[in-house]
Design an enzyme around this catalytic site. Structure first.
Site, PDB file in Angstrom:
ATOM      1  N   CYS A  62      -7.183  -1.119   0.957  1.00 40.71           N
ATOM      2  CA  CYS A  62      -6.238  -1.635   1.937  1.00 40.71           C
ATOM      3  C   CYS A  62      -7.005  -1.916   3.224  1.00 40.71           C
ATOM      4  O   CYS A  62      -7.719  -1.042   3.735  1.00 40.71           O
ATOM      5  CB  CYS A  62      -5.130  -0.609   2.177  1.00 40.71           C
ATOM      6  SG  CYS A  62      -3.985  -1.072   3.506  1.00 40.71           S
ATOM      7  N   CYS A  77       0.845  -1.190   0.000  1.00 44.22           N
ATOM      8  CA  CYS A  77       0.000   0.000   0.000  1.00 44.22           C
ATOM      9  C   CYS A  77       0.882   1.241   0.000  1.00 44.22           C
ATOM     10  O   CYS A  77       1.793   1.358   0.823  1.00 44.22           O
ATOM     11  CB  CYS A  77      -0.907  -0.010   1.230  1.00 44.22           C
ATOM     12  SG  CYS A  77      -1.916   1.475   1.409  1.00 44.22           S
ATOM     13  N   CYS A 123      -5.525   0.678   6.199  1.00 40.00           N
ATOM     14  CA  CYS A 123      -5.744   2.136   6.195  1.00 40.00           C
ATOM     15  C   CYS A 123      -6.957   2.576   5.387  1.00 40.00           C
ATOM     16  O   CYS A 123      -7.344   3.736   5.442  1.00 40.00           O
ATOM     17  CB  CYS A 123      -4.501   2.864   5.719  1.00 40.00           C
ATOM     18  SG  CYS A 123      -4.160   2.673   3.952  1.00 40.00           S
ATOM     19  N   CYS A 168      -7.344  -5.513 -10.321  1.00 33.71           N
ATOM     20  CA  CYS A 168      -6.876  -4.465 -11.231  1.00 33.71           C
ATOM     21  C   CYS A 168      -6.550  -3.233 -10.384  1.00 33.71           C
ATOM     22  O   CYS A 168      -7.451  -2.631  -9.796  1.00 33.71           O
ATOM     23  CB  CYS A 168      -8.000  -4.195 -12.230  1.00 33.71           C
ATOM     24  SG  CYS A 168      -7.550  -3.228 -13.642  1.00 33.71           S
ATOM     25  N   CYS A 198       0.138   3.140   3.757  1.00 36.34           N
ATOM     26  CA  CYS A 198       0.571   2.553   5.033  1.00 36.34           C
ATOM     27  C   CYS A 198       1.604   1.441   4.902  1.00 36.34           C
ATOM     28  O   CYS A 198       2.101   0.940   5.893  1.00 36.34           O
ATOM     29  CB  CYS A 198      -0.637   2.058   5.818  1.00 36.34           C
ATOM     30  SG  CYS A 198      -1.331   0.488   5.216  1.00 36.34           S
TER      31      CYS A 198
END
Length: 155
Positions: free
Chosen positions: A102, A53, A105, A125, A56
């Site tokens: 995510c 991510c 976060c 995707c 985070c």
């Protein structure tokens, strides 16, 4: 259960992480935008490692699950750990899709579709601006300063 700490960042931590984002990263990660196809920095990345991510740094997808979907966005057939990606029904733009965010976060990553290759037949995707990359053998990025798995190396 994930080896990574999935506790959301505090408001102060989130503010500090958001301060380091570009305008395009903010638009995609925080406002659920989409980058233009065929322009993302990770579309043609062939290195071995893990995509994390951008906000985070939670590990999201391994390079070994990446495939060329021909859609113009990095695509993966399975997440690093199913607990690291949250699926949300998305009925925006006159269609029904499954948004992926995510799990730690809440940042927008992209969408998942049921037209990927075996063994999962899923196509996650993703927007390149939603991701960072950690090569195998490199230390995990650890912007939240957490111990445990985050103190290790990718691989």
């Amino acid at each position: 259960m994930s080896a990574f700490d999935l506790t959301p960042p505090t408001a102060t931590q989130t503010d500090a992480l958001v301060a380091g984002l570009s305008a395009e990263e903010r638009r995609v990660l925080l406002q659920h935008g989409t980058e233009a196809p065929f322009c993302g920095v990770f579309l043609d990345n062939k290195r071995e490692g893990v995509y994390c991510c951008r906000l985070c740094a939670l590990p999201l997808f391994r390079s070994s699950t990446k495939f060329d979907s021909g859609t113009g966005w990095p695509s993966f057939f399975a997440p690093f750990d199913p607990a690291h990606v949250r699926e949300i029904r998305d009925s925006s733009h006159g269609m029904v899709r499954t948004e992926i965010t995510c799990a730690r976060c809440g940042s927008h990553l992209g969408h998942v579709f049921p037209d990927g290759p075996p063994p999962t037949y899923e196509r996650h995707c993703l927007n390149s601006v939603s991701l960072s990359f950690t090569g195998n053998g490199e230390p995990w990025p650890n912007p939240l300063q957490r111990g445990g798995a985050e103190a290790g190396v990718a691989g």
